[in-house]
Design a protein around this motif. Structure first.
Motif, PDB file in Angstrom:
ATOM      1  N   THR A 133      66.686  45.370  45.401  1.00 39.47           N
ATOM      2  CA  THR A 133      66.435  44.738  46.699  1.00 39.47           C
ATOM      3  C   THR A 133      66.594  45.702  47.873  1.00 39.47           C
ATOM      4  O   THR A 133      66.111  45.407  48.970  1.00 39.47           O
ATOM      5  CB  THR A 133      67.386  43.543  46.914  1.00 39.47           C
ATOM      6  OG1 THR A 133      68.747  43.994  46.802  1.00 39.47           O
ATOM      7  CG2 THR A 133      67.129  42.453  45.878  1.00 39.47           C
ATOM      8  N   GLU A 134      67.268  46.840  47.659  1.00 36.51           N
ATOM      9  CA  GLU A 134      67.567  47.736  48.765  1.00 36.51           C
ATOM     10  C   GLU A 134      66.804  49.056  48.717  1.00 36.51           C
ATOM     11  O   GLU A 134      66.973  49.896  49.608  1.00 36.51           O
ATOM     12  CB  GLU A 134      69.076  48.017  48.816  1.00 36.51           C
ATOM     13  CG  GLU A 134      69.907  46.764  49.032  1.00 36.51           C
ATOM     14  CD  GLU A 134      71.390  47.063  49.150  1.00 36.51           C
ATOM     15  OE1 GLU A 134      71.739  48.084  49.778  1.00 36.51           O
ATOM     16  OE2 GLU A 134      72.202  46.288  48.608  1.00 36.51           O
ATOM     17  N   MET A 135      65.972  49.242  47.708  1.00 36.88           N
ATOM     18  CA  MET A 135      65.223  50.492  47.591  1.00 36.88           C
ATOM     19  C   MET A 135      63.732  50.195  47.727  1.00 36.88           C
ATOM     20  O   MET A 135      63.205  49.304  47.051  1.00 36.88           O
ATOM     21  CB  MET A 135      65.528  51.159  46.245  1.00 36.88           C
ATOM     22  CG  MET A 135      64.890  52.524  46.072  1.00 36.88           C
ATOM     23  SD  MET A 135      65.333  53.312  44.474  1.00 36.88           S
ATOM     24  CE  MET A 135      66.956  53.967  44.880  1.00 36.88           C
ATOM     25  N   SER A 136      63.068  50.927  48.586  1.00 35.70           N
ATOM     26  CA  SER A 136      61.644  50.715  48.801  1.00 35.70           C
ATOM     27  C   SER A 136      60.843  51.151  47.583  1.00 35.70           C
ATOM     28  O   SER A 136      61.330  51.910  46.734  1.00 35.70           O
ATOM     29  CB  SER A 136      61.175  51.499  50.027  1.00 35.70           C
ATOM     30  OG  SER A 136      61.226  52.887  49.767  1.00 35.70           O
ATOM     31  N   ALA A 137      59.613  50.699  47.503  1.00 31.80           N
ATOM     32  CA  ALA A 137      58.741  51.088  46.397  1.00 31.80           C
ATOM     33  C   ALA A 137      58.538  52.600  46.376  1.00 31.80           C
ATOM     34  O   ALA A 137      58.504  53.230  45.316  1.00 31.80           O
ATOM     35  CB  ALA A 137      57.395  50.367  46.519  1.00 31.80           C
ATOM     36  N   GLN A 153      82.784  43.330  42.121  1.00 36.48           N
ATOM     37  CA  GLN A 153      81.676  42.654  42.810  1.00 36.48           C
ATOM     38  C   GLN A 153      80.397  42.802  41.988  1.00 36.48           C
ATOM     39  O   GLN A 153      79.802  43.883  41.954  1.00 36.48           O
ATOM     40  CB  GLN A 153      81.484  43.266  44.201  1.00 36.48           C
ATOM     41  CG  GLN A 153      82.731  43.309  45.056  1.00 36.48           C
ATOM     42  CD  GLN A 153      83.157  41.941  45.531  1.00 36.48           C
ATOM     43  OE1 GLN A 153      82.397  41.239  46.203  1.00 36.48           O
ATOM     44  NE2 GLN A 153      84.363  41.547  45.171  1.00 36.48           N
ATOM     45  N   SER A 154      79.967  41.709  41.350  1.00 34.45           N
ATOM     46  CA  SER A 154      78.789  41.788  40.486  1.00 34.45           C
ATOM     47  C   SER A 154      77.520  42.135  41.251  1.00 34.45           C
ATOM     48  O   SER A 154      76.568  42.674  40.682  1.00 34.45           O
ATOM     49  CB  SER A 154      78.596  40.466  39.730  1.00 34.45           C
ATOM     50  OG  SER A 154      78.412  39.394  40.632  1.00 34.45           O
ATOM     51  N   ASP A 155      77.518  41.843  42.573  1.00 33.66           N
ATOM     52  CA  ASP A 155      76.318  42.145  43.351  1.00 33.66           C
ATOM     53  C   ASP A 155      76.155  43.642  43.626  1.00 33.66           C
ATOM     54  O   ASP A 155      75.156  44.075  44.199  1.00 33.66           O
ATOM     55  CB  ASP A 155      76.303  41.361  44.662  1.00 33.66           C
ATOM     56  CG  ASP A 155      77.473  41.677  45.576  1.00 33.66           C
ATOM     57  OD1 ASP A 155      78.353  42.483  45.181  1.00 33.66           O
ATOM     58  OD2 ASP A 155      77.528  41.113  46.689  1.00 33.66           O
ATOM     59  N   LEU A 159      82.090  48.051  33.491  1.00 31.56           N
ATOM     60  CA  LEU A 159      83.375  47.932  34.166  1.00 31.56           C
ATOM     61  C   LEU A 159      83.359  46.797  35.177  1.00 31.56           C
ATOM     62  O   LEU A 159      84.358  46.099  35.364  1.00 31.56           O
ATOM     63  CB  LEU A 159      83.709  49.256  34.863  1.00 31.56           C
ATOM     64  CG  LEU A 159      85.134  49.452  35.367  1.00 31.56           C
ATOM     65  CD1 LEU A 159      86.130  49.439  34.219  1.00 31.56           C
ATOM     66  CD2 LEU A 159      85.243  50.751  36.159  1.00 31.56           C
ATOM     67  N   ILE A 160      82.220  46.590  35.825  1.00 32.32           N
ATOM     68  CA  ILE A 160      82.091  45.531  36.829  1.00 32.32           C
ATOM     69  C   ILE A 160      81.859  44.169  36.185  1.00 32.32           C
ATOM     70  O   ILE A 160      82.507  43.176  36.542  1.00 32.32           O
ATOM     71  CB  ILE A 160      80.919  45.859  37.792  1.00 32.32           C
ATOM     72  CG1 ILE A 160      81.262  47.077  38.654  1.00 32.32           C
ATOM     73  CG2 ILE A 160      80.590  44.648  38.681  1.00 32.32           C
ATOM     74  CD1 ILE A 160      82.380  46.856  39.647  1.00 32.32           C
ATOM     75  N   LEU A 161      80.931  44.105  35.248  1.00 31.15           N
ATOM     76  CA  LEU A 161      80.510  42.816  34.696  1.00 31.15           C
ATOM     77  C   LEU A 161      81.390  42.331  33.551  1.00 31.15           C
ATOM     78  O   LEU A 161      81.442  41.128  33.284  1.00 31.15           O
ATOM     79  CB  LEU A 161      79.052  42.912  34.220  1.00 31.15           C
ATOM     80  CG  LEU A 161      78.030  43.293  35.307  1.00 31.15           C
ATOM     81  CD1 LEU A 161      76.647  43.431  34.692  1.00 31.15           C
ATOM     82  CD2 LEU A 161      78.024  42.271  36.443  1.00 31.15           C
ATOM     83  N   ASP A 162      82.065  43.224  32.879  1.00 33.27           N
ATOM     84  CA  ASP A 162      82.892  42.858  31.730  1.00 33.27           C
ATOM     85  C   ASP A 162      84.145  43.746  31.720  1.00 33.27           C
ATOM     86  O   ASP A 162      84.350  44.533  30.790  1.00 33.27           O
ATOM     87  CB  ASP A 162      82.091  43.051  30.440  1.00 33.27           C
ATOM     88  CG  ASP A 162      82.538  42.120  29.317  1.00 33.27           C
ATOM     89  OD1 ASP A 162      83.359  41.224  29.588  1.00 33.27           O
ATOM     90  OD2 ASP A 162      82.072  42.301  28.185  1.00 33.27           O
ATOM     91  N   PRO A 163      84.988  43.621  32.748  1.00 34.13           N
ATOM     92  CA  PRO A 163      86.056  44.608  32.940  1.00 34.13           C
ATOM     93  C   PRO A 163      87.124  44.641  31.840  1.00 34.13           C
ATOM     94  O   PRO A 163      87.541  45.735  31.435  1.00 34.13           O
ATOM     95  CB  PRO A 163      86.667  44.224  34.288  1.00 34.13           C
ATOM     96  CG  PRO A 163      86.282  42.802  34.506  1.00 34.13           C
ATOM     97  CD  PRO A 163      84.945  42.644  33.853  1.00 34.13           C
ATOM     98  N   GLU A 164      87.563  43.494  31.345  1.00 33.16           N
ATOM     99  CA  GLU A 164      88.684  43.544  30.399  1.00 33.16           C
ATOM    100  C   GLU A 164      88.342  44.269  29.101  1.00 33.16           C
ATOM    101  O   GLU A 164      89.095  45.182  28.697  1.00 33.16           O
ATOM    102  CB  GLU A 164      89.226  42.149  30.093  1.00 33.16           C
ATOM    103  CG  GLU A 164      90.422  42.207  29.144  1.00 33.16           C
ATOM    104  CD  GLU A 164      91.138  40.879  28.970  1.00 33.16           C
ATOM    105  OE1 GLU A 164      91.881  40.740  27.981  1.00 33.16           O
ATOM    106  OE2 GLU A 164      90.966  39.983  29.826  1.00 33.16           O
ATOM    107  N   PRO A 165      87.253  43.923  28.405  1.00 32.52           N
ATOM    108  CA  PRO A 165      86.944  44.673  27.182  1.00 32.52           C
ATOM    109  C   PRO A 165      86.739  46.162  27.441  1.00 32.52           C
ATOM    110  O   PRO A 165      87.143  47.003  26.622  1.00 32.52           O
ATOM    111  CB  PRO A 165      85.656  44.017  26.680  1.00 32.52           C
ATOM    112  CG  PRO A 165      85.652  42.661  27.287  1.00 32.52           C
ATOM    113  CD  PRO A 165      86.299  42.833  28.627  1.00 32.52           C
ATOM    114  N   THR A 166      86.139  46.499  28.574  1.00 31.15           N
ATOM    115  CA  THR A 166      85.902  47.904  28.885  1.00 31.15           C
ATOM    116  C   THR A 166      87.216  48.631  29.122  1.00 31.15           C
ATOM    117  O   THR A 166      87.440  49.744  28.611  1.00 31.15           O
ATOM    118  CB  THR A 166      84.993  48.033  30.120  1.00 31.15           C
ATOM    119  OG1 THR A 166      83.783  47.292  29.890  1.00 31.15           O
ATOM    120  CG2 THR A 166      84.644  49.482  30.403  1.00 31.15           C
TER     121      THR A 166
END
Length: 314
Positions: free
Chosen positions: A288-292, A279-281, A207-214
């Motif tokens: 990047t936001e979750m610790s190991a 927002q693709s991010d 939905l975020i990265l390819d909204p129209e086809p979805t």
């Protein structure tokens, strides 16, 4: 990731020997909280024909009441208008009462349709839907009362859900708890899906990265003509989200004490990004936001479901 679904037509004899009543399909957007259901609601609601109200939550209360026996028009209206979410819809109780009072006999389905069509009429729309994430646990019961319901289950990578929900006023405190809840609710939804007639899984990432086809696939599923305005949902989003700009009691009790309400600003802030283009991010935030340590905790609690759904381990 591909969009998957199942659709079984309801024709004569599908639920007995009586011919099925043909009604426009009604999308019911469900999913684990913080999976993008508000975003999809705003996209559908931007369609020229479709009205999707803020989260209702009272549908399960209505179904429970009718399960106990007949419900009067006054009783139905009381269930709906006494719910803490009622004021979000901007409707007058007397208008709902007039519509419900004209129904004979009154069933749960007909009463609910009266609410949804009243909301759609107020918006100048001819179709209606619903977006209440938690209904994923009650799809069978809802589908029995409203055979036109077509469930759209929006699924998001559970690690991104954990990053988004941990620490919110309605969320779990730890990633492990978030993982367990994500996995449990998706499994419940998939089990329910085996017992409903219309069910579709859609990935948040698509939905975020390819909204129209979805969105086009969702429109096909609910028999809705394509409308380009769905891609411009963010232009109308602030006005639509203004419906919920009020303090919400934390419980059914209508208290206005400061510590017993969810402040209006807080309710709106958690949907802030829904007023922007996709927002693709927002995809893959966990990298990047979750610790190991949190990654390991999530994998231990729900790694098998991540793999089943096709999400990458790294």
């Amino acid at each position: 990731m591909r969009l998957t679904g199942r659709l079984r037509a309801l024709g004569a004899g599908a639920r007995g020997d009586q011919p099925a009543i043909t009604r426009p399909p009604a999308p019911f957007v469900v999913g684990v909280t913080r999976s993008g259901t508000t975003l999809l609601r705003l996209m559908l609601d931007a369609h020229r024909d479709m009205a999707v109200p803020p989260e209702t939550h009272f549908v399960t209360d209505v179904l429970a009441a009718f399960k106990q026996g007949p419900v009067s028009a006054e009783g139905f209206v009381e269930i709906v208008t006494s719910h803490r979410r009622w004021r979000d819809f901007g409707l007058r109780p007397e208008d709902l009462e007039a519509r419900v009072g004209a129904l004979a006999p009154l069933t749960a389905g007909e009463g609910l349709r009266a609410f949804y069509t009243l909301y759609a009429d107020q918006a100048g729309k001819s179709r209606w839907g619903d977006k209440t994430p938690g209904y994923l646990r009650r799809m069978k019961a809802i589908g029995r009362a409203l055979p036109e319901a077509r469930f759209v289950h929006l699924i998001r990578d559970g690690r991104d859900v954990a990053v988004s929900i941990t620490g919110l006023h309605f969320g779990p405190d730890t990633v492990r708890d978030a993982a367990a809840r994500w996995a449990k609710r998706i499994r419940v939804a998939r089990e329910q899906a085996q017992r409903v007639d219309h069910y579709l899984e859609v990935r948040y990432e698509d939905l975020i990265l390819d909204p129209e086809p979805t969105l086009r696939r969702i429109c096909d599923y609910v028999e809705l003509e394509w409308d380009e305005r769905m891609l411009d949902y963010h232009e109308r989003a602030p006005a639509r989200l203004a419906e919920i700009t009020r303090d919400l009691p934390r419980s059914a009790e209508r208290s206005v004490e400061a510590d017993e309400v969810i402040p209006a600003a807080q309710r709106v802030s958690i949907h802030e990004l829904a007023s922007r283009p996709p927002q693709s991010d927002r995809v893959g935030r966990w990298r990047t936001e979750m610790s190991a340590a949190d990654r390991a905790a999530f994998a231990q609690a729900a790694g098998d479901l991540l793999a089943e759904l096709g999400y990458p381990a790294q």
